[in-house]
Design a protein around this motif. Sequence first.
Motif, PDB file in Angstrom:
ATOM      1  N   PRO A 200       0.809  -1.214   0.000  1.00 40.89           N
ATOM      2  CA  PRO A 200       0.000   0.000   0.000  1.00 40.89           C
ATOM      3  C   PRO A 200       0.849   1.273   0.000  1.00 40.89           C
ATOM      4  O   PRO A 200       1.882   1.335   0.664  1.00 40.89           O
ATOM      5  N   ALA A 201       0.388   2.243  -0.767  1.00 41.99           N
ATOM      6  CA  ALA A 201       0.951   3.589  -0.664  1.00 41.99           C
ATOM      7  C   ALA A 201       0.158   4.303   0.418  1.00 41.99           C
ATOM      8  O   ALA A 201      -1.053   4.115   0.548  1.00 41.99           O
ATOM      9  N   ARG A 202       0.852   5.105   1.204  1.00 44.12           N
ATOM     10  CA  ARG A 202       0.212   5.750   2.348  1.00 44.12           C
ATOM     11  C   ARG A 202       0.394   7.260   2.302  1.00 44.12           C
ATOM     12  O   ARG A 202       1.300   7.772   1.659  1.00 44.12           O
ATOM     13  N   LEU A 203      -0.491   7.922   3.017  1.00 45.80           N
ATOM     14  CA  LEU A 203      -0.445   9.372   3.128  1.00 45.80           C
ATOM     15  C   LEU A 203       0.963   9.818   3.509  1.00 45.80           C
ATOM     16  O   LEU A 203       1.561   9.279   4.442  1.00 45.80           O
ATOM     17  N   GLY A 204       1.504  10.766   2.773  1.00 42.57           N
ATOM     18  CA  GLY A 204       2.842  11.290   3.051  1.00 42.57           C
ATOM     19  C   GLY A 204       3.955  10.612   2.286  1.00 42.57           C
ATOM     20  O   GLY A 204       5.068  11.139   2.222  1.00 42.57           O
ATOM     21  N   ASP A 205       3.678   9.442   1.707  1.00 41.10           N
ATOM     22  CA  ASP A 205       4.703   8.787   0.883  1.00 41.10           C
ATOM     23  C   ASP A 205       5.004   9.633  -0.347  1.00 41.10           C
ATOM     24  O   ASP A 205       4.139  10.373  -0.834  1.00 41.10           O
ATOM     25  N   VAL A 206       6.205   9.507  -0.834  1.00 41.80           N
ATOM     26  CA  VAL A 206       6.559  10.055  -2.145  1.00 41.80           C
ATOM     27  C   VAL A 206       6.908   8.856  -3.006  1.00 41.80           C
ATOM     28  O   VAL A 206       7.846   8.112  -2.703  1.00 41.80           O
ATOM     29  N   LEU A 207       6.127   8.661  -4.050  1.00 39.17           N
ATOM     30  CA  LEU A 207       6.342   7.520  -4.930  1.00 39.17           C
ATOM     31  C   LEU A 207       7.243   7.913  -6.090  1.00 39.17           C
ATOM     32  O   LEU A 207       7.038   8.960  -6.722  1.00 39.17           O
ATOM     33  N   ALA A 208       8.230   7.090  -6.337  1.00 38.90           N
ATOM     34  CA  ALA A 208       9.075   7.238  -7.523  1.00 38.90           C
ATOM     35  C   ALA A 208       8.435   6.352  -8.592  1.00 38.90           C
ATOM     36  O   ALA A 208       8.352   5.133  -8.421  1.00 38.90           O
ATOM     37  N   VAL A 209       7.953   6.974  -9.654  1.00 33.25           N
ATOM     38  CA  VAL A 209       7.264   6.242 -10.714  1.00 33.25           C
ATOM     39  C   VAL A 209       8.149   6.245 -11.951  1.00 33.25           C
ATOM     40  O   VAL A 209       8.372   7.291 -12.562  1.00 33.25           O
ATOM     41  N   GLU A 210       8.671   5.067 -12.281  1.00 35.92           N
ATOM     42  CA  GLU A 210       9.510   4.929 -13.469  1.00 35.92           C
ATOM     43  C   GLU A 210       8.625   4.593 -14.661  1.00 35.92           C
ATOM     44  O   GLU A 210       7.839   3.650 -14.624  1.00 35.92           O
TER      45      GLU A 210
ATOM     46  N   PHE B  42       4.704   1.281 -15.826  1.00 36.58           N
ATOM     47  CA  PHE B  42       4.914   2.273 -14.779  1.00 36.58           C
ATOM     48  C   PHE B  42       5.196   1.531 -13.479  1.00 36.58           C
ATOM     49  O   PHE B  42       4.309   0.871 -12.927  1.00 36.58           O
ATOM     50  N   THR B  43       6.440   1.605 -13.014  1.00 41.59           N
ATOM     51  CA  THR B  43       6.852   0.917 -11.797  1.00 41.59           C
ATOM     52  C   THR B  43       6.910   1.932 -10.662  1.00 41.59           C
ATOM     53  O   THR B  43       7.665   2.906 -10.740  1.00 41.59           O
ATOM     54  N   MET B  44       6.087   1.701  -9.638  1.00 39.77           N
ATOM     55  CA  MET B  44       5.992   2.635  -8.512  1.00 39.77           C
ATOM     56  C   MET B  44       6.720   2.057  -7.313  1.00 39.77           C
ATOM     57  O   MET B  44       6.467   0.916  -6.915  1.00 39.77           O
ATOM     58  N   ARG B  45       7.606   2.859  -6.746  1.00 38.97           N
ATOM     59  CA  ARG B  45       8.381   2.429  -5.575  1.00 38.97           C
ATOM     60  C   ARG B  45       8.340   3.495  -4.494  1.00 38.97           C
ATOM     61  O   ARG B  45       8.267   4.688  -4.774  1.00 38.97           O
TER      62      ARG B  45
END
Length: 127
Positions: free
Chosen positions: A63-73, A88-91
């Motif tokens: 899960p992505a959570r509030l405040g995360d910064v996702l790096a989307v390749e 699109f790879t999200m990390r």
Amino acid sequence: MISRLPVRPRHCDAQAMMHASRYYEYIEDAFLDWIGARGGYERLRREGADLVVKASGCEHHAPARLGDVLAVESAPARVGTTSITMRFTMRRGDELVAVGTVTYVCVRDARPAPLPPMLTGPPPPAL
């Protein structure tokens, strides 16, 4: 190309986790960054072309959570004559969050058309 996109309150449910439907917004933003590095969506339209979505999907790994910064390749997974499939790879850091794919078809005058060179070649060098 990597886009860095924050998870904001409007993207989250009551448990402060990003809602599954919101991942597609991140995919779209990352795609616009990718195409922007190649001259922009406006250039594509000026040249008489447009893109329509044929298929899309998203596999969720964490899960992505509030405040995360996702790096989307963003990277082409397959380039055809009239279509391009993007991955699109999200990390979050080193952790895999999600992998999305979208197949776009190039159209001119509402009919499939060859992809323009701006989408099939390498991006121009950064200034």
